[in-house]
Write a protein that holds these residues in place. Structure first.
Motif, PDB file in Angstrom:
ATOM      1  N   GLY A 167      -3.633  10.530   2.078  1.00 18.78           N
ATOM      2  CA  GLY A 167      -2.583   9.796   2.787  1.00 18.78           C
ATOM      3  C   GLY A 167      -1.241   9.905   2.103  1.00 18.78           C
ATOM      4  O   GLY A 167      -0.202   9.616   2.706  1.00 18.78           O
ATOM      5  N   ASP A 168      -1.217  10.333   0.847  1.00 18.74           N
ATOM      6  CA  ASP A 168       0.062  10.422   0.129  1.00 18.74           C
ATOM      7  C   ASP A 168       0.638  11.839   0.161  1.00 18.74           C
ATOM      8  O   ASP A 168       1.521  12.168  -0.622  1.00 18.74           O
ATOM      9  CB  ASP A 168      -0.070   9.897  -1.313  1.00 18.74           C
ATOM     10  CG  ASP A 168      -0.978  10.758  -2.183  1.00 18.74           C
ATOM     11  OD1 ASP A 168      -1.591  11.720  -1.683  1.00 18.74           O
ATOM     12  OD2 ASP A 168      -1.064  10.452  -3.402  1.00 18.74           O
ATOM     13  N   GLY A 169       0.165  12.648   1.097  1.00 20.68           N
ATOM     14  CA  GLY A 169       0.690  14.010   1.259  1.00 20.68           C
ATOM     15  C   GLY A 169       1.269  14.210   2.659  1.00 20.68           C
ATOM     16  O   GLY A 169       0.716  14.970   3.455  1.00 20.68           O
ATOM     17  N   ALA A 220       0.861  -1.194   0.000  1.00 23.12           N
ATOM     18  CA  ALA A 220       0.000   0.000   0.000  1.00 23.12           C
ATOM     19  C   ALA A 220       0.893   1.239   0.000  1.00 23.12           C
ATOM     20  O   ALA A 220       1.876   1.305   0.744  1.00 23.12           O
ATOM     21  CB  ALA A 220      -0.880  -0.007   1.254  1.00 23.12           C
ATOM     22  N   LYS A 221       0.531   2.206  -0.841  1.00 23.62           N
ATOM     23  CA  LYS A 221       1.400   3.388  -0.972  1.00 23.62           C
ATOM     24  C   LYS A 221       1.669   4.073   0.363  1.00 23.62           C
ATOM     25  O   LYS A 221       2.801   4.459   0.656  1.00 23.62           O
ATOM     26  CB  LYS A 221       0.772   4.379  -1.962  1.00 23.62           C
ATOM     27  CG  LYS A 221       1.617   5.631  -2.134  1.00 23.62           C
ATOM     28  CD  LYS A 221       1.268   6.429  -3.367  1.00 23.62           C
ATOM     29  CE  LYS A 221      -0.088   7.050  -3.340  1.00 23.62           C
ATOM     30  NZ  LYS A 221      -0.299   7.976  -4.483  1.00 23.62           N
ATOM     31  N   VAL A 222       0.631   4.198   1.192  1.00 25.86           N
ATOM     32  CA  VAL A 222       0.791   4.935   2.447  1.00 25.86           C
ATOM     33  C   VAL A 222       1.684   4.228   3.459  1.00 25.86           C
ATOM     34  O   VAL A 222       2.021   4.788   4.498  1.00 25.86           O
ATOM     35  CB  VAL A 222      -0.573   5.275   3.103  1.00 25.86           C
ATOM     36  CG1 VAL A 222      -1.305   6.299   2.269  1.00 25.86           C
ATOM     37  CG2 VAL A 222      -1.412   4.022   3.338  1.00 25.86           C
ATOM     38  N   ILE A 259       2.887  12.191  -3.075  1.00 25.28           N
ATOM     39  CA  ILE A 259       3.779  11.113  -3.505  1.00 25.28           C
ATOM     40  C   ILE A 259       3.029  10.133  -4.402  1.00 25.28           C
ATOM     41  O   ILE A 259       2.204   9.345  -3.935  1.00 25.28           O
ATOM     42  CB  ILE A 259       4.376  10.397  -2.275  1.00 25.28           C
ATOM     43  CG1 ILE A 259       5.158  11.413  -1.423  1.00 25.28           C
ATOM     44  CG2 ILE A 259       5.276   9.248  -2.723  1.00 25.28           C
ATOM     45  CD1 ILE A 259       5.726  10.849  -0.147  1.00 25.28           C
ATOM     46  N   ASN A 260       3.324  10.210  -5.682  1.00 19.67           N
ATOM     47  CA  ASN A 260       2.703   9.300  -6.645  1.00 19.67           C
ATOM     48  C   ASN A 260       3.718   8.359  -7.278  1.00 19.67           C
ATOM     49  O   ASN A 260       3.352   7.406  -7.936  1.00 19.67           O
ATOM     50  CB  ASN A 260       2.024  10.095  -7.766  1.00 19.67           C
ATOM     51  CG  ASN A 260       0.961  11.024  -7.207  1.00 19.67           C
ATOM     52  OD1 ASN A 260       0.150  10.612  -6.389  1.00 19.67           O
ATOM     53  ND2 ASN A 260       0.992  12.275  -7.622  1.00 19.67           N
ATOM     54  N   SER A 261       5.003   8.663  -7.124  1.00 17.54           N
ATOM     55  CA  SER A 261       6.046   7.869  -7.773  1.00 17.54           C
ATOM     56  C   SER A 261       7.226   7.745  -6.819  1.00 17.54           C
ATOM     57  O   SER A 261       7.309   8.449  -5.814  1.00 17.54           O
ATOM     58  CB  SER A 261       6.520   8.594  -9.033  1.00 17.54           C
ATOM     59  OG  SER A 261       7.120   9.838  -8.660  1.00 17.54           O
TER      60      SER A 261
HETATM   61 CA    CA Z   1      -1.562  11.767  -5.185  1.00 23.40          CA
END
Ligand code: CA
Ligand code: UD1
Length: 414
Positions: free
Chosen positions: A104-106, A22-24, A229-231
């Motif tokens: 959650g990706d910030g 999971a990205k987070v 954060i996407n990459s």
């Molecule tokens: Ca994003």
């Protein structure tokens, strides 16, 4: 003052990260990125967070199993950010307060920015207030569309922008505060009319404006806080920003960092006043360093390491899950793992704790005032008494100590 909760969107699949996790849960300076978003909410006075999870949700919940202020909400399919927020309906449909929505990706968003957003919202009569960011390179972010009077009209996603809209520098970092009831009405009406065929939360904002409610935006988010954060590249960029913050705080608290750009310190590390961190030091995990220590250059401190005061850890030293008491010297080329070292011990160059026998990890205990000569191999499990003198080049096992018997250990040689 209205009651306030937060929804944190963390269910996306994250194709661009190319990950099975999971990205987070990806870490920024040693902590999963979601941890920072939760902290920012708490510090802004929010005591309940609804975190929308989907992809790999069991791992996210497991990693955060000790938090008590989070309600986990499942999004079965990642149909978009509006759909994710709508998944909280069962919990929030009757909530008569304000809802903060963050992604959650910030992880770089600061609590003081959230406080500004809350203040702005409280001081006006808006149904929603957005915090925006001015970016020199706005690529990838939703653009804020304002009319000629400066009133916000909506948010257009990068992939849906016209050439002219692409040039807009005011962007949406996804930090919103909504009147909860109006939010949920708007979410129900969002349609997936866009290039990606997703239900966009940004369209809920346009929807709210379209139904005659007032929406305001303040440019309160600094460019560095706005990084989403996407990459993997953005993960690295965000980690560098976070690293600068961690180091700045440590320096303000009285720690010398000789070369910040060539030092890496975990967010969980604690370092005492007047300790000097020399270049190329890498600190990972929960590490506690006391006052007046000198660390590095080229030192590697790992999880569970505790250095009391006035400890010197010099060049090419690795320490893991080990406590070094006051005034210990480990100046060169050593590995100390799963050990406790008493006060005023000198650990000679090249000394190693052999803590792993291929199956299990064992402990080494070294008493106060010991002298460990260069190149000693300390085979764990091992207990070395106070005041012992280990000659250089000695291979020390508990057996060899027992053979010598009790105090004879005071001068162990090969
Ligand atoms: Ca994003
Ligand atoms: C989103 C915003 C964009 C903003 C950017 C800021 C929308 C439509 N776009 O774009 O305006 O500039 O964030 O970083 O909101 N998520 C879910 N379920 C889903 C889809 C996404 O929970 O079905 C979560 C993701 O896990 C992520 C967050 O929502 O944490 C944002 O989704 P993401 O796909 O990263 O959106 P962006 O394209 O970055």
């Amino acid at each position: 003052m209205a009651e306030r909760v937060a929804i944190i969107l963390a269910a996306g699949v994250s194709k661009r990260m190319n990950t099975r996790i999971a990205k987070v849960l990806h870490e920024v300076c040693g902590r999963p990125m979601l941890a920072y978003v939760l902290d920012a909410c708490r510090e802004a006075g929010i005591s309940k967070m609804y975190v929308v999870v989907g992809f790999s949700s069991e791992h996210v919940k497991e990693r955060f199993s000790d938090v008590e202020d989070v309600v986990w909400v499942q999004q079965k399919k990642p149909l978009g950010t509006a759909h994710a927020a709508l998944c909280c309906k069962a919990h929030l449909k009757d909530f008569d307060g304000e809802t903060l929505i963050l992604c959650g990706d910030g992880p770089l968003i600061r609590s003081k920015t959230l406080k500004k957003l809350i203040e702005k919202h409280e001081s006006g009569q808006s149904a929603a207030t957005l915090a925006t960011a001015l970016l020199d390179k706005p690529r990838g972010y939703g653009r804020i569309i304002r009319d000629k009077y400066g009133n916000i009209q909506g948010i257009i996603e990068d992939s849906d922008c016209t050439e002219a809209q692409l040039a807009i520098k005011e962007t949406n970092p996804s930090n919103y505060l909504f009147n909860n009831k109006i939010l949920f009405e708007a979410l129900e009406n969002v349609k997936p009319d866009n290039v990606k065929n997703e239900y966009y939360l940004t369209d809920a904002v346009s929807g709210i404006i379209g139904t005659g409610h007032k929406v305001e935006a303040i440019t309160a988010v600094s460019p560095e806080e706005a990084v989403g954060i996407n990459s993997r590249e953005q993960l690295s960029a965000a980690s560098k920003i976070m690293q600068r913050r961690i180091q700045r705080e440590l320096m303000e608290s009285g720690v010398t960092i000789v070369d910040p750009g060539n030092t890496w310190i975990d967010a969980r590390a604690e370092i005492g006043q007047d300790t000097v961190i020399e270049p190329f030091t890498y600190i990972h995990g929960e590490v506690k360093i006391g006052r007046d220590c000198r660390i590095g250059p080229f030192a590697y401190l790992r999880h569970g390491t505790v250095l009391k005061n006035d400890v010197v850890l010099g060049v090419y030293t690795e320490v893991k899950n080990t406590t070094l008491s006051d005034s210990v010297r480990v100046r060169h080329h050593s590995y100390l793992g799963d050990a406790t070292v008493g006060e005023k011990v000198n650990v000679g160059a090249g000394t190693i704790t052999a803590n792993f026998d291929g199956q299990k990890v064992y402990q080494t205990h070294i008493g106060d005032n010991c002298y460990i000569g260069s190149g000693a191999v300390l085979i764990a499990p091992l207990e070395i008494e106070d005041d012992s003198h280990i000659n250089a080049g000695t291979v020390v096992s508990q057996e060899s100590i027992n053979e010598l018997g009790g105090k004879a250990l005071k001068n162990v040689s090969k």
